[in-house]
Design a protein around this motif. Structure first.
Motif, short mmCIF file in Angstrom:
data_model
loop_
_atom_site.label_atom_id
_atom_site.label_comp_id
_atom_site.label_asym_id
_atom_site.label_seq_id
_atom_site.Cartn_x
_atom_site.Cartn_y
_atom_site.Cartn_z
N VAL A 39 0.84 -1.20 0.00
CA VAL A 39 0.00 0.00 0.00
C VAL A 39 0.87 1.25 0.00
N THR A 40 1.97 1.23 0.76
CA THR A 40 2.88 2.37 0.79
C THR A 40 3.56 2.57 -0.55
N LEU A 41 3.99 1.48 -1.17
CA LEU A 41 4.60 1.57 -2.51
C LEU A 41 3.61 2.19 -3.50
N GLU A 42 2.38 1.73 -3.45
CA GLU A 42 1.37 2.27 -4.36
C GLU A 42 1.14 3.75 -4.10
N GLY A 43 1.16 4.15 -2.83
CA GLY A 43 1.00 5.56 -2.50
C GLY A 43 2.10 6.41 -3.08
N ILE A 44 3.32 5.89 -3.08
CA ILE A 44 4.45 6.62 -3.65
C ILE A 44 4.29 6.76 -5.16
N PHE A 45 3.90 5.67 -5.81
CA PHE A 45 3.73 5.71 -7.27
C PHE A 45 2.60 6.66 -7.67
N ARG A 46 1.60 6.80 -6.81
CA ARG A 46 0.46 7.64 -7.15
C ARG A 46 0.63 9.10 -6.74
N LYS A 47 1.53 9.38 -5.83
CA LYS A 47 1.66 10.74 -5.33
C LYS A 47 2.09 11.69 -6.44
N GLY A 48 1.31 12.73 -6.65
CA GLY A 48 1.62 13.72 -7.67
C GLY A 48 1.38 13.25 -9.09
N LEU A 49 0.73 12.10 -9.26
CA LEU A 49 0.45 11.58 -10.59
C LEU A 49 -0.66 12.39 -11.26
N LYS A 50 -0.45 12.75 -12.49
CA LYS A 50 -1.48 13.47 -13.25
C LYS A 50 -2.48 12.45 -13.77
N THR A 51 -3.55 12.26 -13.01
CA THR A 51 -4.49 11.18 -13.32
C THR A 51 -5.44 11.52 -14.45
N GLN A 52 -5.68 12.81 -14.69
CA GLN A 52 -6.57 13.22 -15.77
C GLN A 52 -5.74 13.70 -16.95
N VAL A 53 -5.79 12.94 -18.04
CA VAL A 53 -5.01 13.28 -19.24
C VAL A 53 -5.96 13.77 -20.32
N PRO A 54 -5.83 15.05 -20.76
CA PRO A 54 -6.74 15.56 -21.79
C PRO A 54 -6.43 14.97 -23.16
N THR A 55 -7.49 14.61 -23.88
CA THR A 55 -7.36 14.10 -25.25
C THR A 55 -8.43 14.77 -26.10
N ALA A 56 -8.41 14.46 -27.39
CA ALA A 56 -9.41 15.02 -28.29
C ALA A 56 -10.82 14.54 -27.95
N LEU A 57 -10.90 13.39 -27.29
CA LEU A 57 -12.20 12.82 -26.92
C LEU A 57 -12.57 13.12 -25.48
N GLY A 58 -11.80 13.98 -24.82
CA GLY A 58 -12.06 14.29 -23.42
C GLY A 58 -10.94 13.78 -22.53
#
Length: 454
Positions: A39-58
């Motif tokens: 869970v801690t490893l996953e938290g590190i990988f997710r911290k500051g991750l740009k989860t919303q990526v804009p595309t032509a379809l949204g």
């Protein structure tokens, strides 16, 4: 250099404990240190991750799995190490995980077992453009050069720990990090395993285990378990036909079976499986001593050639039933005739025949009612003599009466019901009201014009 991020401090503390435990034993899924570490490893990988990526379809939602998968897509240009590339490739092809969340969690487990976590992260850090696109440098660890170096140094210590997770235990990683007890069995060659399963949310849940069967021996399979694999093939989102084809193909050979237990070794329920079982099968009684279901003598175990009666409404069902009889309805087959048809059949059947459990010894009354994708079928259990076999276009109506909640009727014509001239009402009694409702619901799913009489 001091650890300046709380997640890195947590990771360091976990590593110290893991290395201390690893002096005596390998770190497997039963080790209580593994879950919080992952869970801690996953938290590190997710911290500051740009989860919303804009595309032509949204906007498209991304997770850390997508970052590692991009490494695989650019493996030649980035000169991705072979061990890392094969780890990512194996996860991308693994069918038990369906989401980016599940694949990311499985990838962490794979990298830990292969002791290449630091190599994978180093490859990620070397892909500067990918990091800039994926992480915010102000709020992330991987996007911050100093914190990333600290993280990488900690992972070198992680690679010295011997992890031994069961990688095939992955069917619930899409939903949770918490994993149940995974058991793999080799059963003797047999024509029937003696278990009944029902597909619930894509998982094959055991609803019955026949006493004295090969599956029941030494409690190899218990009511409430999830059958995860058969002959090495995942049963998730599969069908009755798939399971039957495997058993037919490997007939005469030992049966290789993998199950996820409904309970942990201490008896505590495993929440994901418990939820599936309890929510979908609330009326199934469990024998806590033998782990087999109690069934009335009125409804003996169904014997199927494939050995695993599979009961998903969308993939075909086999239900134990009592065939009470049939009556001619003439040219009328609508829902208003259901009550009349049941009444006529029941009036010809004595009270003793209807309700006394000794009825089970009368072979001609023991029947199997199947609801398949395109048709509904019923036959005598022992003689296999056919009672009815009707395509849904021949079914005019079905339903039950309020005063007989376990009795149902199916009215069908000799041809397509819109042009049929002669309708027959077939009447069955099933084990309880829930099963009656399940049969009628299954018919309704297969034939949208099915009517109800309640």
């Amino acid at each position: 250099m001091s650890v300046s991020d709380p997640l890195l401090k947590e990771l360091r503390d976990h590593i110290i404990e893991l290395r201390r435990h690893n002096l005596a034993v390998e770190i497997d899924d039963s080790n209580q240190l593994l879950l919080p570490f992952c869970v801690t490893l996953e938290g590190i990988f997710r911290k500051g991750l740009k989860t919303q990526v804009p595309t032509a379809l949204g906007c498209i939602k991304k997770d850390y799995w997508n970052v590692f998968h991009c490494l695989l897509l650019q493996k030649d240009r980035l000169r991705l190490p072979f061990k890392v590339a094969t780890a990512i490739q194996s996860v991308s092809e693994f069918k038990k995980v369906q989401t980016s969340v599940g694949r990311g969690r499985l990838l962490i487990r794979v990298l830990l077992k292969r002791q290449v976590m630091s190599v994978a992260v180093a490859s990620c850090l070397s892909a500067k453009k990918l990091l800039e696109a994926a992480y915010d440098p102000l709020f992330s660890i991987l996007g911050n050069e100093i914190l990333a170096e600290i993280f990488l140094s900690l992972l070198h210590a992680v690679d010295q720990v011997r992890f031994c997770p069961v990688l095939r235990n992955a069917s619930f990683l899409d939903a949770t990090w918490q994993l149940g007890v995974y058991k793999q069995h080799e059963l003797v060659p047999c024509t029937s395993l003696g278990i009944s399963i029902r597909f619930v949310a894509g998982h094959a849940v055991v609803v019955r285990v026949a006493e004295g069967s090969v599956a029941a021996e030494d409690d190899k399979v218990r009511v409430g378990d999830v059958v995860d694999e058969l002959f090495g093939e995942s049963l998730r989102y599969k069908s009755r036909r798939f399971a039957a084809s495997l058993l037919d193909h490997f007939e005469g050979l030992p049966v290789y079976l993998a199950v996820i237990r409904r309970c942990y070794s201490d008896g505590a329920p495993y929440p994901p499986v418990e939820e599936l079982f309890a929510a979908t099968l609330p009326k199934v009684n469990l024998d806590t001593t033998s782990h087999t279901s109690r069934t009335s003598s009125l409804f003996p175990e169904v014997s199927q050639p494939m050995g695993i009666p599979v009961n998903p409404p969308q993939n075909g069902c086999g239900y134990s039933a009592i065939y009470l009889g049939e009556t001619c309805m003439g040219k009328r087959g609508g829902v208003l005739q259901v009550e009349r048809g049941i009444g006529e059949v029941v009036s010809r059947t004595t009270q003793e025949v209807l309700w006394v459990s000794s009825l089970a010894s009368t072979t001609k009354w023991n029947a199997i009612l199947e609801v398949e994708d395109c048709y509904v079928r019923a036959f005598h259990q022992n003689t296999k003599q056919e009672i009815l076999w009707k395509h849904y276009t021949e079914v005019a109506s079905c339903g039950k009466r309020m005063d007989m909640p376990c009795v149902l009727a199916i009215i069908a014509g000799e041809t397509t019901c819109t042009v049929a001239e002669n309708f027959i009402c077939y009447v069955f009694q099933v084990q309880d009201e829930n099963i009656c409702q399940m049969v009628l619901s299954s018919i309704a799913q297969g034939f949208q014009r099915t009517s109800w009489s309640v």
